[in-house]
Design a protein around this motif. Structure first.
Motif, PDB file in Angstrom:
ATOM      1  N   LYS A 148       2.873 -22.401  -0.883  1.00 50.41           N
ATOM      2  CA  LYS A 148       2.411 -21.777   0.357  1.00 50.41           C
ATOM      3  C   LYS A 148       2.933 -20.338   0.407  1.00 50.41           C
ATOM      4  CE  LYS A 148       2.680 -22.543   5.336  1.00 50.41           C
ATOM      5  NZ  LYS A 148       3.250 -23.405   6.355  1.00 50.41           N
ATOM      6  N   ILE A 149       2.070 -19.400   0.794  1.00 47.16           N
ATOM      7  CA  ILE A 149       2.499 -17.995   0.880  1.00 47.16           C
ATOM      8  C   ILE A 149       3.551 -17.843   1.970  1.00 47.16           C
ATOM      9  CG2 ILE A 149       1.793 -15.655   1.494  1.00 47.16           C
ATOM     10  CD1 ILE A 149      -0.838 -16.160   0.148  1.00 47.16           C
ATOM     11  N   ASN A 150       4.639 -17.208   1.597  1.00 50.74           N
ATOM     12  CA  ASN A 150       5.712 -16.920   2.539  1.00 50.74           C
ATOM     13  C   ASN A 150       5.624 -15.469   3.003  1.00 50.74           C
ATOM     14  OD1 ASN A 150       8.070 -17.681   3.960  1.00 50.74           O
ATOM     15  ND2 ASN A 150       9.314 -16.648   2.422  1.00 50.74           N
ATOM     16  N   SER A 151       5.374 -14.553   2.054  1.00 51.72           N
ATOM     17  CA  SER A 151       5.209 -13.139   2.418  1.00 51.72           C
ATOM     18  C   SER A 151       4.519 -12.379   1.298  1.00 51.72           C
ATOM     19  CB  SER A 151       6.568 -12.488   2.720  1.00 51.72           C
ATOM     20  OG  SER A 151       7.316 -12.352   1.536  1.00 51.72           O
ATOM     21  N   ILE A 152       3.923 -11.266   1.680  1.00 46.32           N
ATOM     22  CA  ILE A 152       3.338 -10.312   0.729  1.00 46.32           C
ATOM     23  C   ILE A 152       3.922  -8.957   1.098  1.00 46.32           C
ATOM     24  CG2 ILE A 152       1.228  -9.301  -0.207  1.00 46.32           C
ATOM     25  CD1 ILE A 152      -0.283 -11.750   0.951  1.00 46.32           C
ATOM     26  N   THR A 153       4.475  -8.270   0.115  1.00 44.38           N
ATOM     27  CA  THR A 153       5.081  -6.961   0.368  1.00 44.38           C
ATOM     28  C   THR A 153       4.598  -5.946  -0.661  1.00 44.38           C
ATOM     29  OG1 THR A 153       7.022  -7.472  -0.994  1.00 44.38           O
ATOM     30  CG2 THR A 153       7.181  -7.988   1.354  1.00 44.38           C
ATOM     31  N   ARG A 154       4.835  -4.684  -0.364  1.00 35.69           N
ATOM     32  CA  ARG A 154       4.593  -3.584  -1.301  1.00 35.69           C
ATOM     33  C   ARG A 154       5.652  -2.534  -1.033  1.00 35.69           C
ATOM     34  NH1 ARG A 154      -0.618   0.055   0.070  1.00 35.69           N
ATOM     35  NH2 ARG A 154       0.548   1.609  -1.056  1.00 35.69           N
ATOM     36  N   PRO A 155       5.921  -1.649  -1.996  1.00 37.60           N
ATOM     37  CA  PRO A 155       6.946  -0.625  -1.779  1.00 37.60           C
ATOM     38  C   PRO A 155       6.632   0.209  -0.537  1.00 37.60           C
ATOM     39  CG  PRO A 155       6.337  -0.697  -4.082  1.00 37.60           C
ATOM     40  CD  PRO A 155       5.367  -1.581  -3.344  1.00 37.60           C
ATOM     41  N   LYS A 156       7.668   0.495   0.214  1.00 37.54           N
ATOM     42  CA  LYS A 156       7.532   1.271   1.446  1.00 37.54           C
ATOM     43  C   LYS A 156       7.225   2.724   1.095  1.00 37.54           C
ATOM     44  CE  LYS A 156      10.143   0.167   4.867  1.00 37.54           C
ATOM     45  NZ  LYS A 156      11.260  -0.077   5.767  1.00 37.54           N
ATOM     46  N   LEU A 157       6.231   3.290   1.745  1.00 36.41           N
ATOM     47  CA  LEU A 157       5.882   4.692   1.517  1.00 36.41           C
ATOM     48  C   LEU A 157       7.061   5.581   1.889  1.00 36.41           C
ATOM     49  CD1 LEU A 157       2.223   4.739   2.899  1.00 36.41           C
ATOM     50  CD2 LEU A 157       2.956   4.739   0.515  1.00 36.41           C
ATOM     51  N   GLY A 158       7.420   6.486   1.006  1.00 31.25           N
ATOM     52  CA  GLY A 158       8.529   7.398   1.262  1.00 31.25           C
ATOM     53  C   GLY A 158       9.882   6.788   0.954  1.00 31.25           C
ATOM     54  N   SER A 159       9.935   5.491   0.692  1.00 30.44           N
ATOM     55  CA  SER A 159      11.185   4.808   0.372  1.00 30.44           C
ATOM     56  C   SER A 159      10.882   3.680  -0.603  1.00 30.44           C
ATOM     57  CB  SER A 159      11.819   4.255   1.649  1.00 30.44           C
ATOM     58  OG  SER A 159      12.990   3.544   1.330  1.00 30.44           O
ATOM     59  N   PRO A 160      10.574   4.029  -1.868  1.00 21.03           N
ATOM     60  CA  PRO A 160      10.120   3.016  -2.821  1.00 21.03           C
ATOM     61  C   PRO A 160      11.117   1.894  -3.084  1.00 21.03           C
ATOM     62  CG  PRO A 160      10.153   5.208  -3.823  1.00 21.03           C
ATOM     63  CD  PRO A 160      10.612   5.351  -2.410  1.00 21.03           C
ATOM     64  N   ALA A 161      12.390   2.103  -2.752  1.00 22.35           N
ATOM     65  CA  ALA A 161      13.377   1.037  -2.946  1.00 22.35           C
ATOM     66  C   ALA A 161      13.226  -0.049  -1.887  1.00 22.35           C
ATOM     67  CB  ALA A 161      14.785   1.602  -2.916  1.00 22.35           C
ATOM     68  N   GLY A 162      12.600   0.278  -0.757  1.00 26.49           N
ATOM     69  CA  GLY A 162      12.382  -0.702   0.310  1.00 26.49           C
ATOM     70  C   GLY A 162      11.001  -1.304   0.224  1.00 26.49           C
ATOM     71  N   ASP A 163      10.798  -2.382   0.920  1.00 22.40           N
ATOM     72  CA  ASP A 163       9.498  -3.054   0.935  1.00 22.40           C
ATOM     73  C   ASP A 163       8.900  -3.041   2.328  1.00 22.40           C
ATOM     74  OD1 ASP A 163       9.299  -3.777  -1.724  1.00 22.40           O
ATOM     75  OD2 ASP A 163      10.285  -5.703  -1.437  1.00 22.40           O
ATOM     76  N   SER A 164       7.583  -2.924   2.368  1.00 23.73           N
ATOM     77  CA  SER A 164       6.834  -3.074   3.609  1.00 23.73           C
ATOM     78  C   SER A 164       6.119  -4.408   3.558  1.00 23.73           C
ATOM     79  CB  SER A 164       5.773  -1.982   3.744  1.00 23.73           C
ATOM     80  OG  SER A 164       6.362  -0.735   3.907  1.00 23.73           O
ATOM     81  N   VAL A 165       6.266  -5.190   4.588  1.00 26.10           N
ATOM     82  CA  VAL A 165       5.557  -6.467   4.648  1.00 26.10           C
ATOM     83  C   VAL A 165       4.111  -6.171   4.999  1.00 26.10           C
ATOM     84  CG1 VAL A 165       5.394  -8.689   5.820  1.00 26.10           C
ATOM     85  CG2 VAL A 165       7.638  -7.723   5.293  1.00 26.10           C
ATOM     86  N   ILE A 166       3.211  -6.641   4.156  1.00 25.41           N
ATOM     87  CA  ILE A 166       1.786  -6.412   4.408  1.00 25.41           C
ATOM     88  C   ILE A 166       1.034  -7.718   4.594  1.00 25.41           C
ATOM     89  CG2 ILE A 166       1.712  -4.172   3.252  1.00 25.41           C
ATOM     90  CD1 ILE A 166       0.452  -5.620   0.825  1.00 25.41           C
ATOM     91  N   SER A 167       1.771  -8.847   4.682  1.00 28.48           N
ATOM     92  CA  SER A 167       1.085 -10.122   4.911  1.00 28.48           C
ATOM     93  C   SER A 167       0.453 -10.105   6.285  1.00 28.48           C
ATOM     94  CB  SER A 167       2.021 -11.320   4.835  1.00 28.48           C
ATOM     95  OG  SER A 167       3.261 -11.044   4.360  1.00 28.48           O
ATOM     96  N   LYS A 168      -0.652 -10.751   6.373  1.00 27.27           N
ATOM     97  CA  LYS A 168      -1.331 -10.908   7.655  1.00 27.27           C
ATOM     98  C   LYS A 168      -0.989 -12.293   8.203  1.00 27.27           C
ATOM     99  CE  LYS A 168      -5.237  -8.056   6.245  1.00 27.27           C
ATOM    100  NZ  LYS A 168      -6.693  -8.017   6.080  1.00 27.27           N
ATOM    101  N   ALA A 169      -1.091 -12.453   9.488  1.00 32.92           N
ATOM    102  CA  ALA A 169      -0.813 -13.754  10.094  1.00 32.92           C
ATOM    103  C   ALA A 169      -1.694 -14.842   9.478  1.00 32.92           C
ATOM    104  CB  ALA A 169      -1.025 -13.690  11.601  1.00 32.92           C
ATOM    105  N   CYS A 170      -2.904 -14.455   9.079  1.00 27.17           N
ATOM    106  CA  CYS A 170      -3.831 -15.451   8.531  1.00 27.17           C
ATOM    107  C   CYS A 170      -3.430 -15.947   7.143  1.00 27.17           C
ATOM    108  CB  CYS A 170      -5.247 -14.890   8.496  1.00 27.17           C
ATOM    109  SG  CYS A 170      -5.418 -13.425   7.477  1.00 27.17           S
ATOM    110  N   THR A 171      -2.497 -15.270   6.470  1.00 27.59           N
ATOM    111  CA  THR A 171      -2.072 -15.744   5.146  1.00 27.59           C
ATOM    112  C   THR A 171      -0.926 -16.743   5.218  1.00 27.59           C
ATOM    113  OG1 THR A 171      -0.524 -13.911   4.837  1.00 27.59           O
ATOM    114  CG2 THR A 171      -2.758 -13.620   3.969  1.00 27.59           C
ATOM    115  N   SER A 172      -0.361 -16.940   6.383  1.00 28.01           N
ATOM    116  CA  SER A 172       0.832 -17.786   6.501  1.00 28.01           C
ATOM    117  C   SER A 172       0.588 -19.256   6.173  1.00 28.01           C
ATOM    118  CB  SER A 172       1.434 -17.667   7.898  1.00 28.01           C
ATOM    119  OG  SER A 172       0.543 -18.203   8.854  1.00 28.01           O
TER     120      SER A 172
END
Length: 155
Positions: free
Chosen positions: A43-67
């Motif tokens: 089951k999908i827990n989360s989807i992330t991608r590198p945070k813009l301007g801070s590649p060491a951090g992640d931005s959560v891009i999962s949608k509620a519908c993917t949970s």
């Protein structure tokens, strides 16, 4: 003497029985990673991608519908991605079923869609244990905006 003869016949007969019995069980040579991958649905827990301007951090891009989305990877070499009760935009995962293979040397799961034309996706497996699978791949659905996505799954 009759007792001794009867005993000898029993011992000889049981020896022949066990010598001729078939051992159909072959040792399971399936790699542990494949057993873990195909053991149950993920089951999908989360989807992330590198945070813009801070590649060491992640931005959560999962949608509620993917949970509640699941992927089932079968030992027979097929997979099914289920967009469960909360339906998502199909561009989140532009594939729903197909075949897979695992590259043990590169720790990567390679998915081939059942669509025409077939598309190939390669997921680098970062973590795979009995309860968590974490994969990373380059999303190239928009050729001018390629970026790395990380998907975390759980049982």
């Amino acid at each position: 003497m009759k007792v001794l003869s009867a005993l000898a016949m029993v011992v000889l007969g049981s020896g022949l029985f066990f010598a001729c019995s078939k051992n159909d069980e072959q040792p399971d040579t399936t790699p542990a990673v494949i057993v873990k991958l195909t053991k149950s649905n993920w089951k999908i827990n989360s989807i992330t991608r590198p945070k813009l301007g801070s590649p060491a951090g992640d931005s959560v891009i999962s949608k509620a519908c993917t949970s509640d989305d699941l992927i089932q990877v079968s030992i027979q070499g097929t997979y099914v991605f289920s967009d469960s009760t909360s339906k998502c935009d199909s561009t989140v995962f532009p594939y729903s079923k197909g075949s897979w293979k695992y590259d043990l040397t590169k720790d990567s799961l390679q998915l081939t869609t059942a669509t025409t034309p077939a598309k190939n996706y390669k997921w680098k497996v970062l973590t795979l244990n009995d309860s968590v699978m974490k994969v990373q791949y380059i999303d190239s659905t928009v050729l001018t905006d390629k970026f790395t996505k990380t998907i975390s799954f759980k049982h």
